[in-house]
Structure formats: structure tokens, C-alpha cells
Design an enzyme around this catalytic site. Structure first.
Site, PDB file in Angstrom:
ATOM      1  N   HIS A 157       0.834  -1.225   0.000  1.00 55.32           N
ATOM      2  CA  HIS A 157       0.000   0.000   0.000  1.00 55.32           C
ATOM      3  C   HIS A 157       0.865   1.270   0.000  1.00 55.32           C
ATOM      4  O   HIS A 157       0.446   2.308   0.511  1.00 55.32           O
ATOM      5  CB  HIS A 157      -0.946   0.048   1.209  1.00 55.32           C
ATOM      6  CG  HIS A 157      -1.666  -1.237   1.464  1.00 55.32           C
ATOM      7  ND1 HIS A 157      -2.903  -1.514   0.941  1.00 55.32           N
ATOM      8  CD2 HIS A 157      -1.307  -2.331   2.175  1.00 55.32           C
ATOM      9  CE1 HIS A 157      -3.286  -2.730   1.320  1.00 55.32           C
ATOM     10  NE2 HIS A 157      -2.319  -3.252   2.066  1.00 55.32           N
ATOM     11  N   LYS A 284      15.473  22.205 -11.849  1.00 60.33           N
ATOM     12  CA  LYS A 284      14.816  20.925 -12.127  1.00 60.33           C
ATOM     13  C   LYS A 284      15.680  19.915 -12.876  1.00 60.33           C
ATOM     14  O   LYS A 284      16.404  20.250 -13.792  1.00 60.33           O
ATOM     15  CB  LYS A 284      13.539  21.152 -12.949  1.00 60.33           C
ATOM     16  CG  LYS A 284      12.420  21.815 -12.190  1.00 60.33           C
ATOM     17  CD  LYS A 284      11.937  21.005 -10.995  1.00 60.33           C
ATOM     18  CE  LYS A 284      11.130  19.803 -11.400  1.00 60.33           C
ATOM     19  NZ  LYS A 284       9.745  20.114 -11.703  1.00 60.33           N
ATOM     20  N   GLU A 291       9.128   8.465 -17.016  1.00 65.43           N
ATOM     21  CA  GLU A 291       7.755   8.982 -17.204  1.00 65.43           C
ATOM     22  C   GLU A 291       7.217   8.603 -18.582  1.00 65.43           C
ATOM     23  O   GLU A 291       6.064   8.189 -18.734  1.00 65.43           O
ATOM     24  CB  GLU A 291       7.739  10.511 -17.058  1.00 65.43           C
ATOM     25  CG  GLU A 291       7.823  10.970 -15.622  1.00 65.43           C
ATOM     26  CD  GLU A 291       7.975  12.492 -15.515  1.00 65.43           C
ATOM     27  OE1 GLU A 291       7.399  13.058 -14.592  1.00 65.43           O
ATOM     28  OE2 GLU A 291       8.678  13.101 -16.334  1.00 65.43           O
TER      29      GLU A 291
END
Ligand code: ARG
Length: 472
Positions: A157, A284, A291
Site C-alpha cells: 500500500h 529541475k 515517465e
């Protein structure tokens, strides 16, 4: 405009829009090699069976070889007026050798021709993708071997569950890709069936020898029903479904890499070479590659659905709808191939933050199960032990400490069975080390899994070498 090979019964030329709409040459041109290979085998078979004269067959075969070389050198322009790759090559053949070229299409149709081309193409693609799966698997095994000492929190989980070896986590992916490898192999078995000679749908009246063609092209068997031969797309659907499952596995790993490379986790750092920056935020470093792996999984699922939907309403046998089968298959082959190639390259360059993983492995009460196990080993029924451990966790949360920070006296207030050795019992390494059930995370088990994997990869390589030698 090229004259249509089928224009005998037509009075008007094809509408320009129809020509564009029905053409497939812009995507099926990638089948040129397979188309020529199939045509050469077919032509030789026709001569062997006395259906066309040997001299004419030799001329056709030789010219097809020249056409192949010219396509490869970019000397032949393929355009929409030629409809598809089969017509384009046949037109080129007759342009070069005249009417004799027209004998090639004896005892076949484009329906069985395209079925053969796709099977030849898929046979190659399946082998390439299997090799790439093996590459990713061997990368995983190497990483698992190098990091055998790294402990991380195992999650359920996405909550801290129990500590595990990082290698164990990696080897879970090895297993998943192993199933993909096996599925691709099973898909090969059903792809490796020779349909040429089924002609339009009913077979042919010419005395052909399909077994001969099959042997010539290295197919272990000939398809059993000519109507099935020209309409079966199961092997493509199976491939797309296998590709979808494979990408689902990649996507799960990609998702973990995205999460793990966040500042919150900081378990891994993906190499600069596999990240990109932001046009506005100078700080960044984004995990775009994983992705996109996750994102491209969507299109591979889509390809499966496109194929299933194309096939679902089709009466036997061939219908033009089936021309739409190619782009989804090609796209899945390309996407899976590029993804696996990149994954195999990116993984070894990932920096593993062992300290952060180890630190987190001990946090979040990951030793709670073992606390209960400790009592259970001392004869306390597990249910009761579980309850006691739960109360200790609750106590720790309120006191703001981890399990290991409790004193023996504190523990004893919950159960008298606790003793001094509980602390070493709760040590993260001993927690991991004790889990030696089959397939468990204990180091000896993981080492065994790694050894098994290496043996499996080595025997795979040996058998693929043997196969290539046999082909040569
Ligand atoms: N381009 C066609 C395809 O991909 C080849 C078969 C055409 N057959 C036909 N009956 N029009 O399906």
C-alpha cells in the site's frame, strides 16, 4: 499514375481520394524484405512443381534480388499510387522483365501473401524483443549481485511494511520479465506457421507444394485451413497482448523510479544523461525517461484494443479491414523495442542511495511483525502476540520513538516474555536474514535466485547461439 494490376474489370480510374484512403504503402513498405523473401520462395516452388518454367523462375528470382538491393539503396520510389508493397514490387518486376513477371502471382493472392509477410516480420521482431528482454534481465541480475548488502523498506500500500534486500526487489522484476520472455516464445510458436498457397481463401487448383515453401522459408509447419490462413490475426493479437503486459511491468518499474528519485524518497539518482530540465525552473532535473516509459504503455495497450476491435466483427475470410492490423503491430514492436533498449542502458547508470534506503528500512515500525514473531516463538499465540506488538507500536507513536528505542523494561510492561535478546532480534539485518522461506528476502535465498537467473540466461544464450548456427 501506375496502372492497377487488378483493373481488368474496371471502366473508370480510381478516385484520387480513394487511392489515398486505401493505400497502405506508407506503412507496409517496411515489409519489402519479407515480401521479396516470400516471393522468391514461392517462385522457386512454382518451378519445382512444374507450374512455371525454370528459366523464367530464375529470371524472376534474380530480378527480385536486384529490386531488393535497389530498394535498400533508396533507388526505388514507393508512392501511394502503388497501393501497397506487394503491388509496388510486382509492378517493378514487370517493369523490368515484362510479362514474365506476371507469372509470379500464380497460385497465390495478396491475402495469403500479406499473411506470410506479417508472419515473417513478426518472427524476426519476436526474436529481437526476446533478446532485449534478456538484456534487461541480465542488467537486473548484475545490479542485484552488486547490491546484495543494500537493505530497503519493502512496501505494501506504499506504506513501510518490512525490510527487504534491494536485490530482492530487483529480482522480482527479473521474474516478471521472465514470464514476458516465455510468453513471447509461446507467441512465436503460433506465429511460425506458413500460410502461403492458401491463395484468396479457398486454396489453389495448381499442383503446388506448400510444405516445400515452408521448408524453404524455415517454417516448421503449414497452416491447416486456407480460410483461417488469410483471416487469422491471433498471433498479432497475442503479440500485442504480450507487449501490453510487458510494458505494464516496465511501467511499474518506471513509476518506482519516478517516486524513488523524488526529494522525499531520494532512494536513487537517475543519471543526467537520462533526465531533462525545465524551461522555467533552473533547479529541475526531471525523470522524463521513466515517465515516458509509463506514458508509452498507454499506446501499447491501445494497440491491443485496436487489433481486437478490428477483428471482432469480421466474417470469414479476408476483409480489407485487416489492412489496419499493421500500424498497431509495428507501433508496439517499435515502442517495446525502444523502451527495452533504453531501460537496459539507463538501469546500470542509476546511483543507489544505500544510506537513505537503509535508514528508511528501519523507520515506520518495519520490525513490528518480528516483534510479534519474537513473542510467538516464545509460545505466545500469534494473534495475541500481534495485538501486543500493535499496542507497543501505538505506545511508540505517542512517545515519538521507534521500536528499537524502547527499553527492555518498557517492553516488559506489555509482555513478560520479552528478554535482552529482543534487540538483536529486531536488528534490521537479522530481520531480513531470517526470511529464508522459498523465494524469501534472506540473503542466501536471494543469492540462490541470482545464481539460478544467471544459469537461465546462460542457457538461453547458448540455445540462441545454437539456433543461429543452425540457420547459417
Ligand atoms: N494491403 C493489403 C493488406 O494489408 C493486402 C491484401 C489486399 N487484399 C485485397 N483483397 N485487397 O491487407
Amino acid at each position: 499514375m501506375t496502372e492497377k494490376l487488378w483493373n481488368g474489370r474496371f471502366e473508370q480510374p480510381t478516385d484520387k481520394l480513394v487511392e489515398e484512403y486505401t493505400a497502405s504503402i506508407h506503412f507496409d513498405s517496411r515489409l519489402y524484405r519479407h515480401d521479396i523473401e516470400g516471393s522468391i520462395a514461392h517462385c522457386r516452388m512454382l518451378a519445382e512443381c512444374g507450374i512455371i518454367p525454370h528459366e523464367e523462375a530464375s529470371l524472376i528470382v534474380q530480378t527480385l534480388g536486384e529490386i531488393l538491393r535497389d530498394i535498400e539503396r533508396g533507388k526505388i520510389k514507393l508512392d501511394a499510387s502503388q497501393e501497397d508493397i506487394h503491388m509496388a514490387i510486382e509492378n517493378e518486376l514487370t517493369a523490368r522483365i515484362g510479362e514474365t513477371g506476371g507469372k509470379l502471382h500464380t497460385a497465390r493472392s495478396r491475402n495469403d501473401q500479406v499473411a506470410l509477410d506479417m508472419r515473417l516480420y513478426m518472427r524476426e521482431a519476436l526474436n529481437e524483443i526476446r533478446d532485449l528482454v534478456s538484456l534487461v534481465q541480465s542488467t537486473l541480475v548484475e545490479m542485484a549481485e552488486e547490491n546484495l548488502d543494500v537493505i530497503m523498506p519493502g512496501f505494501t500500500h506504499l506504506q513501510h511494511a518490512q525490510p527487504v534486500l534491494f536485490s530482492h526487489h530487483l529480482m522480482a522484476y527479473y521474474e516478471m520479465f521472465g514470464r514476458d520472455f516465455a510468453r513471447l516464445g509461446e507467441c512465436s510458436v503460433r506465429t511460425d506457421v506458413m500460410p502461403l498457397g492458401s491463395a484468396a481463401l479457398a486454396g489453389t487448383a495448381f499442383p503446388t507444394d506448400m510444405e516445400w515453401t515452408a521448408r524453404e522459408l524455415g517454417f516448421p509447419r503449414v497452416i491447416g485451413n486456407s480460410m483461417d490462413a488469410v483471416s487469422d490475426r491471433d498471433y498479432m493479437i497475442e503479440f500485442c497482448s504480450t507487449a501490453a503486459i510487458l510494458m505494464m511491468h516496465v511501467s511499474r518499474m518506471a513509476e518506482e523510479l519516478v517516486i524513488w528519485s523524488s526529494a522525499e524518497f531520494a532512494f536513487v539518482e537517475i543519471s543526467d544523461a537520462f533526465c531533462t530540465g525545465s524551461s522555467i525552473m533552473p533547479q529541475k532535473k526531471n525523470p522524463d525517461v521513466p515517465e515516458l516509459m509509463r506514458g508509452k504503455t498507454g499506446r501499447v495497450y491501445g494497440n491491443l484494443f485496436a487489433l481486437l476491435t478490428i477483428a471482432k466483427g469480421l466474417p470469414l475470410a479476408y476483409n480489407r479491414d485487416l489492412q489496419e492490423d499493421k500500424e498497431p503491430v509495428f507501433d508496439s514492436v517499435d515502442t517495446v523495442g525502444a523502451t527495452l533498449r533504453l531501460l537496459g542502458k539507463m538501469l546500470p547508470q542509476i546511483r543507489i542511495n544505500k544510506d537513505k534506503m537503509a535508514l528508511m528500512a528501519g523507520q515506520g515500525f518495519t520490525a513490528a511483525t518480528d516483534l510479534a514473531d519474537y513473542l510467538a516463538r516464545r509460545g505466545v499465540p500469534f494473534r495475541k502476540a500481534h495485538h501486543v506488538a500493535g499496542r507497543i507500536v501505538q505506545y511508540c507513536i505517542q512517545a515519538g520513538k521507534e521500536l528499537g528505542e524502547c527499553s527492555l523494561d518498557e517492553l516488559k510492561t506489555f509482555h513478560m516474555a520479552f528478554d535482552e535478546d529482543v534487540f538483536s532480534y529486531l536488528d534490521i539485518s537479522s530481520i531480513v536474514g531470517r526470511r529464508q522461506s522459498v523465494g524469501g528476502t534472506g540473503a542466501p535465498r536471494v543469492a540462490e535466485a541470482i545464481a539460478r537467473a544467471k544459469a537461465e540466461l546462460a542457457s538461453r544464450e547458448a540455445s540462441s547461439k545454437k539456433n543461429t548456427q543452425m540457420e547459417e
